[in-house]
Scaffold this motif. Structure first.
Motif, short mmCIF file in Angstrom:
data_model
loop_
_atom_site.label_atom_id
_atom_site.label_comp_id
_atom_site.label_asym_id
_atom_site.label_seq_id
_atom_site.Cartn_x
_atom_site.Cartn_y
_atom_site.Cartn_z
N ASP A 160 0.79 -1.15 -0.18
CA ASP A 160 -0.02 0.04 0.17
C ASP A 160 0.71 1.07 0.01
N GLU A 161 0.60 2.16 -0.86
CA GLU A 161 1.50 3.15 -0.87
C GLU A 161 0.65 4.48 -0.52
N ARG A 162 -0.28 4.58 -0.14
CA ARG A 162 -1.22 5.61 0.42
C ARG A 162 -0.14 6.68 1.12
N MET A 163 -0.38 7.79 0.77
CA MET A 163 0.19 8.99 1.39
C MET A 163 1.79 8.86 1.21
N THR A 164 2.27 8.18 0.41
CA THR A 164 3.79 8.27 0.39
C THR A 164 4.33 9.38 -0.41
N THR A 165 3.46 10.01 -1.35
CA THR A 165 3.83 11.04 -2.14
C THR A 165 3.82 12.16 -1.17
N VAL A 166 2.70 12.34 -0.48
CA VAL A 166 2.69 13.30 0.57
C VAL A 166 3.78 13.49 1.53
N VAL A 167 4.16 12.42 2.16
CA VAL A 167 5.20 12.22 3.07
C VAL A 167 6.72 12.57 2.53
N ALA A 168 6.59 11.99 0.95
CA ALA A 168 8.06 12.50 0.42
C ALA A 168 7.96 13.79 0.04
N GLN A 169 7.10 14.41 -0.18
CA GLN A 169 7.25 15.93 -0.58
C GLN A 169 7.32 16.78 0.53
N ARG A 170 6.92 16.12 1.93
CA ARG A 170 7.25 17.01 3.15
C ARG A 170 8.70 16.67 3.64
N ASN A 171 9.03 15.66 3.32
CA ASN A 171 10.49 15.39 3.70
C ASN A 171 11.53 16.16 3.00
N LEU A 172 11.05 16.12 1.52
CA LEU A 172 12.08 17.01 0.66
C LEU A 172 12.11 18.42 0.96
N SER A 173 10.75 19.00 1.26
CA SER A 173 10.63 20.32 1.50
C SER A 173 11.37 20.54 3.04
N THR A 174 11.29 19.70 3.71
CA THR A 174 12.20 20.02 5.27
C THR A 174 13.47 19.88 4.75
N SER A 175 13.94 19.08 3.88
CA SER A 175 15.48 18.92 3.49
C SER A 175 15.78 20.12 2.56
N GLY A 176 15.13 20.93 2.41
CA GLY A 176 15.37 22.16 1.47
C GLY A 176 15.08 22.15 0.11
N VAL A 177 14.82 21.19 -0.49
CA VAL A 177 14.37 20.71 -1.82
C VAL A 177 12.97 21.35 -2.21
N ARG A 178 13.13 22.36 -3.14
CA ARG A 178 11.87 22.92 -3.36
C ARG A 178 11.43 23.05 -4.89
N GLY A 179 10.68 23.35 -5.38
CA GLY A 179 10.33 23.78 -6.68
C GLY A 179 10.54 22.56 -7.71
N ARG A 180 11.29 23.12 -8.86
CA ARG A 180 11.37 21.93 -9.94
C ARG A 180 12.45 20.94 -9.44
N ALA A 181 13.04 21.16 -8.50
CA ALA A 181 14.11 20.21 -8.00
C ALA A 181 13.29 18.87 -7.18
N GLN A 182 12.30 19.51 -6.44
CA GLN A 182 11.60 18.70 -5.77
C GLN A 182 10.68 17.59 -6.65
N ARG A 183 10.08 18.41 -7.61
CA ARG A 183 9.14 17.67 -8.58
C ARG A 183 10.15 16.61 -9.29
N ALA A 184 11.28 16.91 -9.47
CA ALA A 184 12.25 15.74 -10.14
C ALA A 184 12.47 14.78 -9.44
N ARG A 185 12.63 14.80 -7.80
CA ARG A 185 12.77 13.72 -7.12
C ARG A 185 11.86 13.26 -6.34
N VAL A 186 10.60 13.86 -6.28
CA VAL A 186 9.50 13.18 -5.50
C VAL A 186 9.14 11.70 -5.91
N ASP A 187 9.22 10.96 -7.18
CA ASP A 187 9.02 9.87 -7.33
C ASP A 187 9.92 8.93 -6.68
#
Length: 133
Positions: free
Chosen positions: A81-108
Motif C-alpha cells: 500500500d502506497e497511500r500517502m507516500t507522495t505526501v510524506v515524500a514531498q514533506r521530507n524533501l521540503s524539510t530538507s530544503g529541496v523545493r520547486g522544480r528540483a522537488q518535482r524531479a525527485r519526488v518519485d
C-alpha cells in the motif's frame, strides 16, 4: 526505484524510471539495475485511494508488477500500500530544503524510498514478533 542496504534496514533512492509502454525500456532498465544492485525481491506500490479502494492506477501498478514478474521469473514480488507516500515524500524533501522544480524531479524517488522503507520496517516488526520479542 529504490533499493535497500544488504541487511534490509535502510531504503535509498536509485533513479526514476518513466513508463515506456511502447518499447518497455523501463522494464529493461529495472532488470539491469536489479541485477546491478543484486536485488533479492521486488516491492511494487499500490496507489489505493484514501478509502482503500482500487482504481485504474492500481490496475496499472498490478500490470507493471505482472510485467516485471514475467521478465524476472523466480524473483519474489509483493505489492505494498502506497497511500500517502507522495505526501510524506514531498514533506521530507521540503524539510530538507529541496523545493520547486528540483522537488518535482525527485519526488518519485523519495516516494519509492517511503514505500520500500515502510515494507522493510513491517518485515522487521513481524520478524521480531515471530521471534518472541
Amino acid at each position: 526505484m529504490a533499493r535497500s542496504d544488504p541487511r534490509g534496514v535502510l531504503a535509498v533512492p536509485v533513479q526514476t524510471l518513466r513508463r515506456d509502454t511502447r518499447q518497455d525500456a523501463d522494464l529493461a532498465a529495472f532488470a539491469r539495475l536489479f541485477a546491478e544492485y543484486e536485488g533479492v525481491g521486488i516491492v511494487v506500490g499500490l496507489p489505493r485511494t484514501l478509502a482503500g479502494r482500487e482504481g485504474p492506477a492500481v490496475a496499472a501498478a498490478r500490470a507493471y508488477g505482472t510485467a516485471l514478474a514475467a521478465l524476472m521469473p523466480g524473483i519474489p514480488l509483493v505489492y505494498a500500500d502506497e497511500r500517502m507516500t507522495t505526501v510524506v515524500a514531498q514533506r521530507n524533501l521540503s524539510t530538507s530544503g529541496v523545493r520547486g522544480r528540483a522537488q518535482r524531479a525527485r519526488v518519485d524517488q523519495a516516494a519509492a524510498v517511503e514505500i520500500l522503507q515502510s515494507f522493510l520496517d513491517r518485515q522487521r516488526g513481524s520478524q521480531a514478533t515471530e521471534g518472541g520479542q
